[in-house]
Structure formats: structure tokens, C-alpha cells
Write a protein that holds these residues in place. Structure first.
Motif, PDB file in Angstrom:
ATOM      1  N   LYS A 177      40.626  32.708  42.467  1.00 58.31           N
ATOM      2  CA  LYS A 177      40.319  31.349  43.116  1.00 58.31           C
ATOM      3  C   LYS A 177      39.047  31.945  43.978  1.00 58.31           C
ATOM      4  O   LYS A 177      38.219  31.295  44.151  1.00 58.31           O
ATOM      5  CB  LYS A 177      41.397  30.654  43.906  1.00 58.31           C
ATOM      6  CG  LYS A 177      42.390  29.968  42.672  1.00 58.31           C
ATOM      7  CD  LYS A 177      43.580  29.356  43.677  1.00 58.31           C
ATOM      8  CE  LYS A 177      44.760  29.055  42.812  1.00 58.31           C
ATOM      9  NZ  LYS A 177      45.891  28.453  43.457  1.00 58.31           N
ATOM     10  N   LYS A 178      39.428  32.907  44.717  1.00 56.48           N
ATOM     11  CA  LYS A 178      38.437  33.345  45.798  1.00 56.48           C
ATOM     12  C   LYS A 178      37.086  33.659  45.165  1.00 56.48           C
ATOM     13  O   LYS A 178      35.911  33.632  45.430  1.00 56.48           O
ATOM     14  CB  LYS A 178      38.781  34.314  46.799  1.00 56.48           C
ATOM     15  CG  LYS A 178      40.001  33.941  47.808  1.00 56.48           C
ATOM     16  CD  LYS A 178      40.405  34.930  48.453  1.00 56.48           C
ATOM     17  CE  LYS A 178      41.496  34.591  49.390  1.00 56.48           C
ATOM     18  NZ  LYS A 178      41.954  35.744  50.414  1.00 56.48           N
ATOM     19  N   VAL A 204      46.047  35.769  41.199  1.00 51.61           N
ATOM     20  CA  VAL A 204      45.849  34.329  40.935  1.00 51.61           C
ATOM     21  C   VAL A 204      45.038  33.826  42.213  1.00 51.61           C
ATOM     22  O   VAL A 204      44.174  33.071  42.188  1.00 51.61           O
ATOM     23  CB  VAL A 204      47.154  33.612  40.792  1.00 51.61           C
ATOM     24  CG1 VAL A 204      46.877  31.978  40.818  1.00 51.61           C
ATOM     25  CG2 VAL A 204      48.044  33.951  39.649  1.00 51.61           C
ATOM     26  N   THR A 205      45.401  34.330  43.254  1.00 51.44           N
ATOM     27  CA  THR A 205      44.750  33.941  44.685  1.00 51.44           C
ATOM     28  C   THR A 205      43.345  34.592  44.860  1.00 51.44           C
ATOM     29  O   THR A 205      42.387  33.824  45.066  1.00 51.44           O
ATOM     30  CB  THR A 205      45.564  34.349  45.828  1.00 51.44           C
ATOM     31  OG1 THR A 205      46.815  33.875  45.977  1.00 51.44           O
ATOM     32  CG2 THR A 205      44.900  34.062  46.940  1.00 51.44           C
ATOM     33  N   MET A 206      43.216  35.746  43.983  1.00 50.99           N
ATOM     34  CA  MET A 206      41.900  36.378  44.347  1.00 50.99           C
ATOM     35  C   MET A 206      41.057  35.779  43.227  1.00 50.99           C
ATOM     36  O   MET A 206      39.742  35.867  43.448  1.00 50.99           O
ATOM     37  CB  MET A 206      42.128  37.881  43.947  1.00 50.99           C
ATOM     38  CG  MET A 206      40.674  38.525  44.129  1.00 50.99           C
ATOM     39  SD  MET A 206      39.959  38.634  45.729  1.00 50.99           S
ATOM     40  CE  MET A 206      41.075  39.706  46.616  1.00 50.99           C
ATOM     41  N   ILE A 223      41.646  28.135  36.395  1.00 49.01           N
ATOM     42  CA  ILE A 223      41.412  28.089  37.875  1.00 49.01           C
ATOM     43  C   ILE A 223      40.620  27.016  38.373  1.00 49.01           C
ATOM     44  O   ILE A 223      39.595  26.523  37.795  1.00 49.01           O
ATOM     45  CB  ILE A 223      40.599  29.687  38.156  1.00 49.01           C
ATOM     46  CG1 ILE A 223      41.222  30.890  37.424  1.00 49.01           C
ATOM     47  CG2 ILE A 223      40.312  29.658  39.438  1.00 49.01           C
ATOM     48  CD1 ILE A 223      40.400  32.130  37.282  1.00 49.01           C
ATOM     49  N   TYR A 277      42.901  37.044  34.309  1.00 51.32           N
ATOM     50  CA  TYR A 277      43.737  37.407  36.133  1.00 51.32           C
ATOM     51  C   TYR A 277      45.117  37.926  35.304  1.00 51.32           C
ATOM     52  O   TYR A 277      45.705  37.002  34.318  1.00 51.32           O
ATOM     53  CB  TYR A 277      43.595  36.584  36.965  1.00 51.32           C
ATOM     54  CG  TYR A 277      44.109  35.061  36.509  1.00 51.32           C
ATOM     55  CD1 TYR A 277      45.530  34.741  36.853  1.00 51.32           C
ATOM     56  CD2 TYR A 277      43.239  34.128  35.970  1.00 51.32           C
ATOM     57  CE1 TYR A 277      45.896  33.318  36.423  1.00 51.32           C
ATOM     58  CE2 TYR A 277      43.737  32.736  35.881  1.00 51.32           C
ATOM     59  CZ  TYR A 277      45.081  32.644  35.899  1.00 51.32           C
ATOM     60  OH  TYR A 277      45.464  31.324  35.639  1.00 51.32           O
ATOM     61  N   ALA A 305      50.739  37.014  42.236  1.00 53.15           N
ATOM     62  CA  ALA A 305      50.130  35.921  43.148  1.00 53.15           C
ATOM     63  C   ALA A 305      48.989  36.296  43.697  1.00 53.15           C
ATOM     64  O   ALA A 305      48.164  35.573  43.667  1.00 53.15           O
ATOM     65  CB  ALA A 305      51.422  35.501  44.094  1.00 53.15           C
ATOM     66  N   GLN A 306      48.808  37.688  44.117  1.00 50.23           N
ATOM     67  CA  GLN A 306      47.627  38.224  44.492  1.00 50.23           C
ATOM     68  C   GLN A 306      46.395  38.051  43.593  1.00 50.23           C
ATOM     69  O   GLN A 306      45.279  37.705  44.063  1.00 50.23           O
ATOM     70  CB  GLN A 306      47.938  39.684  44.669  1.00 50.23           C
ATOM     71  CG  GLN A 306      46.734  40.387  45.377  1.00 50.23           C
ATOM     72  CD  GLN A 306      46.725  41.837  45.372  1.00 50.23           C
ATOM     73  OE1 GLN A 306      47.713  42.273  44.762  1.00 50.23           O
ATOM     74  NE2 GLN A 306      45.982  42.476  46.205  1.00 50.23           N
TER      75      GLN A 306
END
Length: 294
Positions: A30-31, A26-28, A52, A18, A23-24
């Protein structure tokens, strides 16, 4: 070009790469990790990144050897980092664009879970792309070997003078050129630095590579396309003291007049994951506005 289906067995190992600064992404990441674990897959964070939550760090050669798919969340630079981390392993990459241009990361961020569903259902195909191989000799002895997906570049860097370089094909002199540098691009890399320097777009299935001079000091110096079963070599003349050697955007070493750079097609192919109806020309129009008259 082959269009083999990508089939993943439940429990297979999947690695995530990633874009660290976004930030987008990193968040994605995790999802995506949670989604894959819920579907029974072993999820790893690829090397050189913060791990992660809920995934394992792929630190060892054994762990990397077990990876069956790499998912990239970022831009083309992140994608190329994923290619480097594989170190020649024949592991496919599935890229989602969370950067700027996103030519290699062809799928958009909004389609992540739709594409993942198709991937896990075996509805995506594998498309091979040729890679480049460079071997650097100093006084006849190998001092470095490198594989690249996009391109190798020889450039003057911060030095004020142009570099003088002799280009050979199968030991025959092609030309002696004074320029800021040279790009040797694969078909995949033809739409990157090569295109910005005035080089041609190569269809990804073309068994060729292109040599494009950067700001040559001659109107007769033009890009040259070679069959990729040929061996090219580059040698600085004695007046050029140093040059930078760059692999897929990363400087790897300095060159002197004692060095010879030998370039061939890599023994490895890179595998991209695409939808079955993927259209390269649509990608050109969408990303590069190819043929746009407005």
C-alpha cells in the motif's frame, strides 16, 4: 553481462506482487503504491492477488503488455510467482525480501524507498539471467511447454519406489539412473533445490545448466554440468509408472513412461534490477554464509 540502465518514463505502468500471507508485505504494498502514484506512475496489482487500494487490477493481456516494471514484496517464492505471471514478457523485476532467505529478492525491506528513489532516477541497472524451457512429448505429440527461472524437477512424489530415468544429450545416452528424482537448474536456480541436493553453485553469468540427481541409488551418480546450447531429454523406463514434473516449485503435470521431457535454454531471458555495484559473491556470503569458517 550487459548492465543497461533501467529508465522509466513518467506515467509508465508498474505492477506490484506481494506475499499474501505476510501483513508486513501487504502494508508495504500500500505504501509503495502511494509512493509511485505520487511520482506520476500508473500502478497495478498483478493477477492472482487481492487488489491493493488505489491501484487497478491487471486482468487483461493488454494491461500486462503495458507493464514496464514489476516490484516484488516477499520472498523468493513470491519472486518466482512474479516471473510466472509475466509469461515470458521481457519486463524487469525489482525484489524486496519480506520472506525468509531472499536470494532472488536481494534488497532488504528497510531499503525499499531508498531503492525506489534510485530506480525512478535511472540509477539502477538491468542484469539478464538465463531461463530454462521444457517441452513434454507423449508418443511424439507436444502436450505441454514451460519456462522456468530456477529449475525443473522430475520426482517420484509420494510413491514409495525410486524412479528409473534415462538421460540423453543431443540424442546420445548419458546415463540411466535410479533415484528419487532429478533437478535441472539454471545458474540462478543453482543456489536453490540444486544446492540442497548437493549440486554446485553456478555463477549467474555461466552459459550452462546442471543436472543433479536426488538421492541416487549409486555412488557413481553425480551432478553434471552441460553447455546451455545443448538439448537434454529424460525418459522414464517402463517399470516406473508415474513421476511428478515440477516447474519452479509448482507441480504442473504427471509423467509416464510414454512421455519424453526435452530441456533447452529458454528463448527468453529474465531481467533483474540491481544496484550498479551489486556483488554476487557478497550475496553468497550474506545469504548462504558462503566461505564462513565459524
Amino acid at each position: 553481462m550487459a548492465k543497461d540502465k533501467l529508465v522509466l518514463e513518467e506515467g509508465s505502468s508498474i505492477a506490484l506482487v506481494y506475499r499474501l500471507e505476510t501483513a508486513q508485505a501487504v502494508t508495504m504494498a500500500k505504501k509503495v503504491a502511494d509512493y509511485l502514484k505520487d511520482h506520476g506512475f500508473a500502478v497495478y496489482t498483478a493477477p492472482e492477488q487481492k487488489v491493493i487500494p488505489g491501484t487497478k487490477a491487471a486482468k487483461t493481456k493488454k494491461q500486462m503488455d503495458e507493464i514496464k516494471l514489476v516490484i516484488v514484496l516477499g520472498g523468493d517464492g513470491t519472486y518466482l510467482r512474479g516471473v510466472r505471471l509475466l509469461e515470458g514478457r521481457s519486463v524487469p523485476l525489482l525484489g524486496f525480501n519480506m520472506g525468509f532467505l531472499g536470494f532472488l529478492t536481494a534488497h532488504n525491506a528497510e531499503s525499499v524507498f531508498d531503492i525506489l528513489e534510485k530506480t525512478l532516477a535511472g540509477k539502477m541497472v538491468l542484469r539478464p539471467r538465463s531461463m530454462l524451457f521444457a517441452k513434454i512429448l507423449r508418443k511424439g505429440k507436444v502436450r505441454g511447454e514451460y519456462h522456468a527461472l530456477n529449475d525443473f524437477v522430475i520426482e517420484r512424489g509420494s510413491m514409495s519406489q525410486l524412479i528409473n530415468t534415462a538421460i540423453y544429450s543431443e540424442k546420445f545416452l548419458v546415463s540411466e539412473v535410479k533415484a528419487d528424482g532429478f533437478i535441472v537448474a539454471s545458474p540462478s536456480g543453482s543456489t536453490a533445490y540444486n544446492l540442497a541436493a548437493g549440486g554446485p553453485i553456478l555463477h549467474p553469468e555461466s552459459p550452462v545448466f546442471v543436472v543433479t540427481p536426488v538421492a541416487p541409488h549409486s555412488l557413481t551418480s553425480r551432478p553434471l554440468i552441460f553447455p546451455d546450447d545443448r538439448e537434454l531429454s529424460f525418459k522414464l523406463d517402463g517399470k516406473t509408472q508415474k513421476a511428478h514434473f515440477i516447474m519452479d516449485g509448482q507441480k504442473v503435470t504427471e509423467l509416464t513412461a510414454d512421455d519424453e521431457v526435452i530441456l533447452t535454454r529458454s528463448c527468453y531471458d529474465h531481467w533483474m534490477v540491481r544496484e550498479a555495484n551489486h556483488n554476487y559473491f557478497h550475496l553468497l556470503r550474506e545469504k548462504l554464509k558462503f566461505g564462513d569458517r565459524n
